[in-house]
Write a protein that holds these residues in place. Structure first.
Motif, mmCIF file in Angstrom:
data_model
loop_
_atom_site.group_PDB
_atom_site.id
_atom_site.type_symbol
_atom_site.label_atom_id
_atom_site.label_comp_id
_atom_site.label_asym_id
_atom_site.label_seq_id
_atom_site.Cartn_x
_atom_site.Cartn_y
_atom_site.Cartn_z
ATOM 1 N N GLY A 7 0.944 -1.189 -0.112
ATOM 2 C CA GLY A 7 0.093 0.036 0.016
ATOM 3 C C GLY A 7 0.746 1.162 0.011
ATOM 4 O O GLY A 7 0.208 2.269 -0.017
ATOM 5 N N GLY A 8 2.234 1.228 -0.043
ATOM 6 C CA GLY A 8 2.845 2.327 0.052
ATOM 7 C C GLY A 8 2.860 2.915 -1.492
ATOM 8 O O GLY A 8 2.140 2.369 -2.338
ATOM 9 N N GLY A 9 3.263 4.266 -1.285
ATOM 10 C CA GLY A 9 3.372 5.056 -2.841
ATOM 11 C C GLY A 9 3.902 6.384 -2.720
ATOM 12 O O GLY A 9 4.402 6.888 -1.423
ATOM 13 N N PHE A 10 3.632 7.263 -3.681
ATOM 14 C CA PHE A 10 3.840 8.522 -3.719
ATOM 15 C C PHE A 10 2.455 9.612 -3.827
ATOM 16 O O PHE A 10 2.080 9.143 -4.741
ATOM 17 N N THR A 18 -3.607 4.231 2.714
ATOM 18 C CA THR A 18 -3.743 3.091 3.600
ATOM 19 C C THR A 18 -2.669 2.072 3.409
ATOM 20 O O THR A 18 -2.601 1.431 2.293
ATOM 21 N N LEU A 19 -1.937 1.782 4.465
ATOM 22 C CA LEU A 19 -1.233 0.607 4.580
ATOM 23 C C LEU A 19 -1.826 -0.731 4.940
ATOM 24 O O LEU A 19 -2.748 -0.648 6.021
ATOM 25 N N SER A 20 -1.479 -1.819 4.467
ATOM 26 C CA SER A 20 -1.913 -3.153 4.845
ATOM 27 C C SER A 20 -0.885 -3.946 5.064
ATOM 28 O O SER A 20 0.183 -3.903 4.711
ATOM 29 N N THR A 116 7.460 -0.934 3.765
ATOM 30 C CA THR A 116 6.773 -0.243 2.375
ATOM 31 C C THR A 116 7.053 1.141 2.348
ATOM 32 O O THR A 116 6.920 1.718 3.566
ATOM 33 N N GLU A 117 7.615 1.894 1.342
ATOM 34 C CA GLU A 117 7.991 3.112 1.382
ATOM 35 C C GLU A 117 6.770 4.057 1.083
ATOM 36 O O GLU A 117 5.621 3.848 0.198
#
Length: 122
Positions: A7-10, A18-20, A116-117
């Motif tokens: 769920g990471g991102g820019f 939202t991270l899972s 996760t980034e």
């Protein structure tokens, strides 16, 4: 316990993400769960945690009111809803487990995911 984040991102400042985290191994309801993060050039820091039952939550002052930790004990998953993201939230986020939510708040971590980034920038 094995933990796998997604769920990471820019995103731009002010956005939500939202991270899972999917957990396997062990008995999911027997441990506290949460999230840590590590920004570039900084040490890992506590972000949020939740007790085994989900009745108690713990947050770092820097994210209180913006982030929400949750767990689904039927699916063995942990989530982190992040709202009103700021550039200073840029970091690698790690899903973690520990003896309890309060133990995690005191940096007593038993298991770590790979991370996760998350990048927040305009």
């Amino acid at each position: 316990v094995q933990l796998v984040e997604s769920g990471g991102g820019f995103v731009e400042p002010g956005a939500s993400l939202t991270l899972s985290c999917a957990a396997s191994g062990g008995t999911f309801t027997s441990y506290g769960v949460g999230w840590f993060r590590q920004a570039p050039g900084k040490e890992r820091e506590f972000v949020a945690a939740m007790s085994q039952t989900g009745y108690r939550t713990y947050y770092a002052d820097s994210v209180k009111g913006r982030f929400t930790v949750s767990r689904d004990n039927t699916r063995n998953t942990i989530s982190l809803q992040m709202d009103n993201l700021k550039p200073e939230d840029t970091a690698k986020y790690f899903c973690v487990t520990g003896q309890s939510g309060s133990a995690l708040q005191n940096n007593a971590v038993d298991s770590w995911g790979q991370g996760t980034e998350v990048t927040v920038s305009s």
